[in-house]
Design an enzyme around this catalytic site. Structure first.
Site, short mmCIF file in Angstrom:
data_model
loop_
_atom_site.label_atom_id
_atom_site.label_comp_id
_atom_site.label_asym_id
_atom_site.label_seq_id
_atom_site.Cartn_x
_atom_site.Cartn_y
_atom_site.Cartn_z
N HIS A 17 0.85 -1.21 0.00
CA HIS A 17 0.00 0.00 0.00
C HIS A 17 0.88 1.25 0.00
O HIS A 17 0.61 2.21 -0.74
CB HIS A 17 -0.88 0.05 1.26
CG HIS A 17 -1.91 -1.01 1.36
ND1 HIS A 17 -2.06 -1.78 2.49
CD2 HIS A 17 -2.86 -1.43 0.49
CE1 HIS A 17 -3.06 -2.62 2.31
NE2 HIS A 17 -3.56 -2.43 1.10
N LYS A 41 -15.46 -8.56 5.82
CA LYS A 41 -14.32 -9.01 6.62
C LYS A 41 -14.50 -8.58 8.07
O LYS A 41 -15.16 -7.60 8.36
CB LYS A 41 -13.01 -8.40 6.10
CG LYS A 41 -12.64 -8.83 4.70
CD LYS A 41 -11.35 -8.15 4.28
CE LYS A 41 -10.96 -8.50 2.85
NZ LYS A 41 -9.74 -7.80 2.44
N ARG A 90 -2.05 -6.22 -7.91
CA ARG A 90 -0.94 -7.14 -7.62
C ARG A 90 -0.78 -8.19 -8.70
O ARG A 90 0.32 -8.60 -9.01
CB ARG A 90 -1.18 -7.86 -6.29
CG ARG A 90 -1.16 -6.94 -5.09
CD ARG A 90 -1.60 -7.68 -3.86
NE ARG A 90 -3.02 -8.00 -4.03
CZ ARG A 90 -3.78 -8.55 -3.10
NH1 ARG A 90 -3.27 -8.88 -1.95
NH2 ARG A 90 -5.05 -8.79 -3.32
N SER A 128 -3.00 -7.62 3.27
CA SER A 128 -3.23 -7.40 4.71
C SER A 128 -3.65 -8.70 5.39
O SER A 128 -3.21 -8.98 6.50
CB SER A 128 -4.31 -6.33 4.91
OG SER A 128 -3.89 -5.09 4.43
#
Length: 167
Positions: A17, A41, A90, A128
């Site tokens: 990030h 989440k 990514r 993360s």
């Protein structure tokens, strides 16, 4: 003047990030890191904790600030006079989802563009969720997150300040 939003849950912020933030700060006049809740989440950190961690690690960037938002991102872009949404990619697998989001955002607000930035290769595996899982299992997360964030994560797991919702 180009003002950009860089949205995410940032639970926690990673070096991936931070790389995107640094590069976006060179391309845009202002970057507003926008911390969003992710209802799919269970977060390790509250939104306030995430904002505080991000503010600390982006302090060296004069044109980067941090805010939280819980509604539609394109509405927030209007409120903040932002013309661009920055999204980090990514892998090819990220592209399909982010492409759909970009098209929906474009439908909702044609004044806001989405800019995709590819991650550096050394961050292509980094997420993360992966950082939290490794830390929960007492693995090494050095180099995956900023040092200050690493300390906060370690403290949270050592002190039992998490209910182990991640595993």
């Amino acid at each position: 003047m180009i003002r950009a939003l860089y949205p995410g849950s940032f639970d926690p912020i990673t070096n991936g990030h931070l790389d995107i933030i640094e590069r976006a700060s060179r391309l845009c006049d202002e970057v507003l890191v926008t911390v969003l809740p992710n209802t799919s989440k269970s977060p390790l950190f509250s939104i306030e904790e995430r904002v505080a961690m991000i503010e600390e690690v982006v302090a060296p960037f004069h044109n980067v600030s941090v805010k939280m938002h819980a509604g539609l991102l394109v509405d927030f872009a209007d409120e903040q006079n932002a013309q661009v949404i920055i999204k980090g990619l990514r892998a090819v697998s990220d592209f399909e989802y982010e492409f759909q989001m970009a098209l929906m955002n474009r439908k909702l607000n044609q004044k806001v563009e989405t800019m995709f930035l590819m991650t550096q290769s050394q961050n292509s595996f980094l997420s993360s969720s992966l950082v939290k899982e490794v830390a929960r299992l007492n693995g090494c997360i050095k180099g995956l997150v900023p040092e200050t964030v690493e300390r906060v994560i370690r403290h949270k797991f050592r002190s039992g300040l998490t209910d182990d919702r991640e595993g």
